[in-house]
Every structure is written in C-alpha cells, then in structure tokens.
Motif scaffolding. Structure first.
Motif, short mmCIF file in Angstrom:
data_model
loop_
_atom_site.label_atom_id
_atom_site.label_comp_id
_atom_site.label_asym_id
_atom_site.label_seq_id
_atom_site.Cartn_x
_atom_site.Cartn_y
_atom_site.Cartn_z
N MET A 1 39.68 3.55 -38.18
CA MET A 1 41.03 4.08 -38.19
C MET A 1 41.38 4.52 -36.76
SD MET A 1 42.52 7.00 -40.71
CE MET A 1 42.98 5.96 -42.07
N PRO A 2 42.40 3.93 -36.16
CA PRO A 2 42.78 4.28 -34.79
C PRO A 2 43.33 5.70 -34.69
CG PRO A 2 44.07 2.40 -35.58
CD PRO A 2 43.23 2.88 -36.71
N LYS A 3 43.19 6.28 -33.51
CA LYS A 3 43.77 7.59 -33.23
C LYS A 3 44.91 7.39 -32.23
CE LYS A 3 39.63 10.15 -34.17
NZ LYS A 3 38.66 11.12 -33.74
N ILE A 4 46.00 8.10 -32.45
CA ILE A 4 47.15 8.04 -31.56
C ILE A 4 47.27 9.40 -30.89
CG2 ILE A 4 49.61 7.54 -31.35
CD1 ILE A 4 47.95 5.22 -32.54
N GLU A 66 40.72 1.80 -30.64
CA GLU A 66 40.15 3.05 -31.11
C GLU A 66 41.11 4.21 -30.88
OE1 GLU A 66 36.18 3.90 -29.87
OE2 GLU A 66 35.57 1.82 -30.10
N GLN A 67 41.78 4.19 -29.71
CA GLN A 67 42.75 5.24 -29.41
C GLN A 67 43.89 4.64 -28.60
OE1 GLN A 67 41.51 9.21 -28.35
NE2 GLN A 67 43.06 9.32 -26.77
N LEU A 68 45.08 5.11 -28.89
CA LEU A 68 46.27 4.68 -28.18
C LEU A 68 46.96 5.94 -27.67
CD1 LEU A 68 48.21 2.28 -27.53
CD2 LEU A 68 49.38 2.83 -29.66
N THR A 69 47.23 5.98 -26.37
CA THR A 69 47.92 7.13 -25.79
C THR A 69 49.38 6.76 -25.57
OG1 THR A 69 45.90 7.90 -24.73
CG2 THR A 69 47.97 8.75 -23.85
#
Length: 78
Positions: A1-4, A66-69
């Motif tokens: 599950m990606p993190k934003i 994995e993460q999107l900023t």
C-alpha cells in the motif's frame, strides 16, 4: 500500500493504488483547492517530488510506488 506525503503540512497517509489523489488528501485532512473537478481550471495543481505538475482532481495514486511526495501550491485566487 503506497504512502502519500503532503508538503508543506508534512502529513503522510496510506492510499490505495488507483485512488483519486484528491480523495486521499481529503481523508488526510489536507486542503487542495478545487474548481471544475475536471482538470481544466488548474485550481488543484500540485507538484510531485520530481517537479512534475499534476492536477489532483484527475490523478490517481500510481502503482509500484512505496511513497509519493506531493508539494501543494497555494493560489490566493482560489
């Protein structure tokens, strides 16, 4: 599950792949201005970590991240 991760608020929330970015922001308590909700007015314009400008109302959480900023723009006219 990606993190934003939303900047400058520095709020991070988990998201589903394909979930509208605007919905993720709302769930995280982050305000992204909106206008037409179709991408043509550019009120919801935000910038990704690589400098790419996207419209949050028509952009979904991408797969394989994995993460999107997301850097929020504040436009005083909205």
């Amino acid at each position: 599950m990606p993190k934003i991760r939303f900047l400058p608020d520095d709020v991070t929330v988990e998201a589903e792949v394909g979930e509208p970015l605007l919905d993720v922001a709302f769930r995280a308590g982050v305000c992204i201005p909106t206008g037409c909700l179709m991408g043509s007015c550019h009120a919801c314009l935000v910038e990704l970590e690589d400098g790419t400008a996207i419209r949050a109302c028509i952009t979904a959480v991408p797969p394989r991240r994995e993460q999107l900023t997301v850097n929020l723009f504040i436009d005083p006219t909205w």
